[in-house]
Design a protein around this motif. Structure first.
Motif, short mmCIF file in Angstrom:
data_model
loop_
_atom_site.label_atom_id
_atom_site.label_comp_id
_atom_site.label_asym_id
_atom_site.label_seq_id
_atom_site.Cartn_x
_atom_site.Cartn_y
_atom_site.Cartn_z
N ARG A 174 32.10 30.12 39.84
CA ARG A 174 33.45 30.16 40.41
C ARG A 174 33.86 28.74 40.76
O ARG A 174 33.11 28.01 41.43
N MET A 175 35.03 28.31 40.30
CA MET A 175 35.62 27.04 40.73
C MET A 175 36.71 27.38 41.74
O MET A 175 37.74 27.95 41.37
N THR B 148 37.38 34.00 37.34
CA THR B 148 38.70 33.40 37.48
C THR B 148 39.78 34.32 36.94
O THR B 148 39.52 35.20 36.11
N ASN B 149 41.00 34.11 37.40
CA ASN B 149 42.19 34.74 36.82
C ASN B 149 43.08 33.69 36.14
O ASN B 149 44.17 34.03 35.67
N ARG C 50 34.65 35.96 30.97
CA ARG C 50 35.48 35.82 32.16
C ARG C 50 35.41 37.09 32.98
O ARG C 50 35.48 38.20 32.45
N GLN C 51 35.26 36.93 34.28
CA GLN C 51 35.30 38.07 35.19
C GLN C 51 36.47 37.88 36.15
O GLN C 51 36.63 36.82 36.74
N ALA C 52 37.30 38.91 36.28
CA ALA C 52 38.43 38.84 37.21
C ALA C 52 37.93 38.76 38.64
O ALA C 52 36.83 39.21 38.97
N HIS D 258 48.70 33.40 35.41
CA HIS D 258 47.47 33.97 35.97
C HIS D 258 47.37 35.45 35.62
O HIS D 258 48.38 36.17 35.58
N MET D 259 46.16 35.90 35.37
CA MET D 259 45.94 37.25 34.86
C MET D 259 45.85 38.24 36.03
O MET D 259 44.77 38.67 36.43
N LEU D 260 47.03 38.60 36.56
CA LEU D 260 47.13 39.44 37.75
C LEU D 260 48.06 40.64 37.55
O LEU D 260 48.30 41.39 38.50
N ASP D 261 48.57 40.82 36.35
CA ASP D 261 49.61 41.82 36.14
C ASP D 261 49.19 43.22 36.56
O ASP D 261 49.95 43.95 37.20
N GLY D 262 47.97 43.62 36.20
CA GLY D 262 47.52 44.96 36.54
C GLY D 262 47.49 45.19 38.04
O GLY D 262 47.87 46.25 38.53
#
Length: 371
Positions: A213-214, A313-314, A332-334, A356-360
């Motif tokens: 994780r960064m 990351t997202n 990649r893991q959300a 950023h991958m947050l849509d769901g």
């Protein structure tokens, strides 16, 4: 590069510096520390009236569209006042300017590069040193009252630190979410920023692709549980997830406010309170959407002998940055925190405008009766 490092600290103290190349010496003054006395001294020392150098983001707010990253706004006598200059650099809704802007010189552009490196607002007064003032300026440099750096060194002030990160100290620090944790502190060569690698679990038992994780530092969220973001929850969830995955690394990076620093992040918060979203607020201050640079993370991973990671990351930019740095991202893991009434606008802007991958997660929140 030692002169550049000293120049960064002078600028943070509110002192001017000289940028010089083959064409011209330019006196640079941060807008943040400006008062009427400093302005008068700047003009007297340079022998010419200064211009205001701003980023394209800030200039857009003033009704000036440019293709390049910076431009220079000539200042009329009526504009040579601290109150007016602060309005141009800081105000959410400044009065527009009628005069034409001019192209930024290399020194002008380098001046804003130094401001960003110093975590100052990307706005500076730059004054060309008049021929009649050169002898006085040289005397000030010789006496140590004024620091000079080359334009080329200033332009490279971010890249010059690459590969020079120093491993300073380390210790075992058991955490609530991961008892077996070791903190390793790294310092950048200019001494301004320190970053921490949190090594979780037994390294001998790690997977080939190390869970990673960064995490960019967020004082308000990480320490004080601010409701404006989900950073604190992401941090603790990441430590727990890495521990559950058999161990790995969390890089705690000194990149507050997407790289603009705490002072500017708080300024951006104030702008959000009058209606701007998180990205527009940063750009109104003159910054880009994301000012973070991940070369330091690549250097930290190299120091830990890690070449292959599973990234929590997202943010697709982090994946691209590691890949460009020679780190293989196998998976990649959300990683989520809680969505609330207070952080919805922030997360929505990150998803809809920054990719950023947050849509769901956002859609689920909306179905449950959120905004």
């Amino acid at each position: 590069m030692h002169q550049v490092e000293r120049a960064i600290f002078d600028l943070r103290r509110g002192l001017p510096v000289i940028l010089r190349d083959d064409e011209q010496d330019v006196l640079v003054q941060p807008i943040e520390s400006l008062d009427d006395g400093i302005l008068e001294h700047l003009i007297a020392t340079a022998g010419e009236a200064p211009g205001l150098v701003l980023s394209r983001h800030r200039l857009a707010l003033l009704g000036k569209s440019i293709e390049h990253e910076t431009a220079r706004l000539p200042l009329s006598p009526a504009m040579l006042a601290t109150e007016r200059l602060n309005e141009l650099a800081f105000s959410v809704d400044p009065e527009s300017v009628s005069q034409d802007i001019v192209s930024a010189s290399r020194a002008d552009h380098a001046a804003l590069t130094l401001m960003r490196r110093a975590l100052l607002i990307p706005a500076a007064l730059t004054a060309r040193v008049a021929k009649a003032s050169r002898e006085t300026v040289e005397a000030l440099i010789g006496q140590g009252e004024l620091l000079s750096v080359t334009v080329s060194d200033a332009e490279r002030c971010f890249e010059a630190a690459n590969g020079l990160l120093k491993r300073v100290s380390e210790a075992q620090v058991p955490l609530a979410e991961a008892i077996e944790s070791r903190f390793i502190l790294f310092r950048e060569p200019d001494g301004l920023r320190e970053h921490v690698a949190i090594v979780i679990g037994d390294t001998a038992a790690w997977q080939n692709a190390v869970p990673l994780r960064m995490h960019s530092a967020c004082l308000t969220g990480d320490l004080f549980a601010s409701l404006r973001c989900d950073c604190g929850e992401q941090l603790r969830n990441a430590v727990a997830d890495i521990d559950d995955m058999g161990g790995g690394v969390l890089l705690y990076l000194a990149q507050e406010g997407r790289g603009i620093g705490l002072a500017n992040k708080l300024r951006a918060y104030a702008m959000q309170d009058v209606g701007l979203d998180t990205l527009d607020a940063d750009q109104h201050l003159g910054f880009g959407e994301d000012e973070r640079r991940y070369s330091v993370a690549v250097d930290m991973l190299a120091a830990l002998d890690i070449r292959q990671v599973q990234l929590l990351t997202n943010n697709p930019i982090k994946i691209a940055a590691l890949t460009a740095g020679g780190i293989e991202v196998t998976e990649r893991q959300a990683l989520y925190g809680s969505l609330t009434e207070q952080n919805y606008r922030y997360l929505n802007a990150k998803a809809k405008r920054a990719g950023h991958m947050l849509d769901g997660v956002l859609e689920n929140y909306e179905r449950l009766g959120g905004e």
